[in-house]
Structure formats: structure tokens, C-alpha cells
Design a protein around this motif. Sequence first.
Motif, PDB file in Angstrom:
ATOM      1  N   LEU A  64     -25.485  28.958  30.831  1.00  0.00           N
ATOM      2  CA  LEU A  64     -25.059  27.981  29.835  1.00  0.00           C
ATOM      3  C   LEU A  64     -26.201  27.583  28.904  1.00  0.00           C
ATOM      4  O   LEU A  64     -25.975  27.306  27.722  1.00  0.00           O
ATOM      5  N   LEU A 111     -21.398  21.086  28.596  1.00  0.00           N
ATOM      6  CA  LEU A 111     -20.883  22.252  29.318  1.00  0.00           C
ATOM      7  C   LEU A 111     -21.133  22.126  30.820  1.00  0.00           C
ATOM      8  O   LEU A 111     -20.241  22.437  31.628  1.00  0.00           O
ATOM      9  N   SER A 123     -25.546  27.935  25.037  1.00  0.00           N
ATOM     10  CA  SER A 123     -25.168  26.616  24.516  1.00  0.00           C
ATOM     11  C   SER A 123     -25.580  26.419  23.060  1.00  0.00           C
ATOM     12  O   SER A 123     -25.102  25.495  22.410  1.00  0.00           O
ATOM     13  N   THR A 154     -17.736  29.215  25.028  1.00  0.00           N
ATOM     14  CA  THR A 154     -18.662  28.583  25.971  1.00  0.00           C
ATOM     15  C   THR A 154     -17.901  27.768  27.020  1.00  0.00           C
ATOM     16  O   THR A 154     -18.346  27.661  28.167  1.00  0.00           O
ATOM     17  N   SER A 194     -25.063  20.103  23.800  1.00  0.00           N
ATOM     18  CA  SER A 194     -24.074  21.129  24.128  1.00  0.00           C
ATOM     19  C   SER A 194     -24.205  21.555  25.582  1.00  0.00           C
ATOM     20  O   SER A 194     -23.213  21.668  26.303  1.00  0.00           O
ATOM     21  N   PHE A 195     -25.444  21.764  26.026  1.00  0.00           N
ATOM     22  CA  PHE A 195     -25.685  22.170  27.412  1.00  0.00           C
ATOM     23  C   PHE A 195     -25.207  21.090  28.380  1.00  0.00           C
ATOM     24  O   PHE A 195     -24.553  21.388  29.386  1.00  0.00           O
ATOM     25  N   VAL A 223     -20.242  23.770  21.778  1.00  0.00           N
ATOM     26  CA  VAL A 223     -19.116  23.681  22.716  1.00  0.00           C
ATOM     27  C   VAL A 223     -17.883  24.207  22.006  1.00  0.00           C
ATOM     28  O   VAL A 223     -17.336  23.554  21.114  1.00  0.00           O
TER      29      VAL A 223
END
Length: 237
Positions: A195, A22, A199, A207, A18-19, A203
Amino acid sequence: MNDYSYLEQEQSIDLSRSFSVLMRNVYTWMALGLLMTALTSLYVVRDENLLYTIATRPSLMWGLFIAELAMVLILSVRIMKMSFPVAGLMFAAYAILNGLTMAFIFAVYTAESIATTFFITAGTFAGMSLLGYTIKRDLSSVGRVLYMLLIGLIIATIVNIFMKSSGLAMILNYLGVIVFVGLTAYDTQKIKNMLMMYSEAGVNDQTNKMALLGSLTLYLDFINLFLYLLRFMGNRR
């Protein structure tokens, strides 16, 4: 490996994914914003009638500046209360408006010097952003100093509009480069930390709006660094 450890490992992998998505979105949207600004400027400078209309109507130019400022303020303050598509459209509209006002640099400076300055800006930005992403030291104290310098830079620039001091203008140009080089590193670290914190939610629209706000911040750093460097490196027509 027990079920708890397996679940913890899976959560860690999902968080990392996810991080990564992003952060990739931050730079992708920033690049798209810069592309829209550049294409808009090129379109305007090739349309002499449109360029003349903007140049000869101060009220229109002031209207564009005010609209840009309003969009940045609205996005900065209200983005989390908007839907993501609306926030994305506002970011795109801002990039296009900025292209309208920046069209005059293509009319004033040679294409070669603009291209050279752009690539130097891109290289400097990439290096400082990488530094901000990888450095372990907390840059919060540096960021506070840089924002104070930025406020002073804005005030001094306004004063110099009336003073018309070439010496002060040169000092302000050097200060502007220093401020935005530093802010690129600081803002990158701030966006990374933000983030990473959020995160774990995955997502989603919320976010993604945070990532879009990060894109706007880095977009502004890049544009301002480019403009200050162009004052040193740009060759006038």
C-alpha cells in the motif's frame, strides 16, 4: 521555502493520508468480515432446522467448502479485473459462507470457551500485526518458510484424516498456531509495503481493491489462528 519544496511537502502529506486511509480500510473491512461470519454462525446455530439440514447433507457441506475455496481463488487472482463493488460483495459473500460452515463450532463448544478463545486470538493477532507493521527487518525469508510449513500442514492434516492419530493431530495444532501467528506479522508487513508503494495514486477503486485483498488475507489469518487455538482451549458441550 521555494515552490518546489512546498509542492514536495504537499505531495508527501497527501501520500501519508492516502496510505493511512487504505490501511484503516484493511482493518475495517477485515473486522466487518469477521462480524458477518460471527452473526451468520449465530443465526444458523439458533435455527435448528437449518443446522440439521447442513449437518445431514454432506453434498451441501462439500458444496459450501468448494464455493468458499472458489471465491478465495477468484478474489486472489481476479480482483484487479473486477469492479470494486463486485469485489466487495464477493468478500461479504465469502464471509457469510464461512459463517455457515463455522456454525458447528457454536454447537460443539461452549459459548464461554469460544468467547475466551476469540479474545485471546484478537490480542495475539493485534500484537503480531503491530509487530509486522513496525518491525524494520524484512520478513520475506520468514514468510517463505511459513508458507512452506503451511503447505506441509495442509498435506499432513489431509493424511491424518485417514490415519486418525491423536498425537499427530496435537503436533499439527501446535504447528498451525505457530504458522498463523507468524503469517499475521509477515502478511501485515507485506500489505503495508504494497500500500505504501501504490498509495501515491491516491484512494481509488484500484488501491481500494488492493486494500480489500489485504483484508481477505488478514481475515484468513485470524480465522485460522482462532480455529487452531480453539482446539486447545475450547470446552466441548
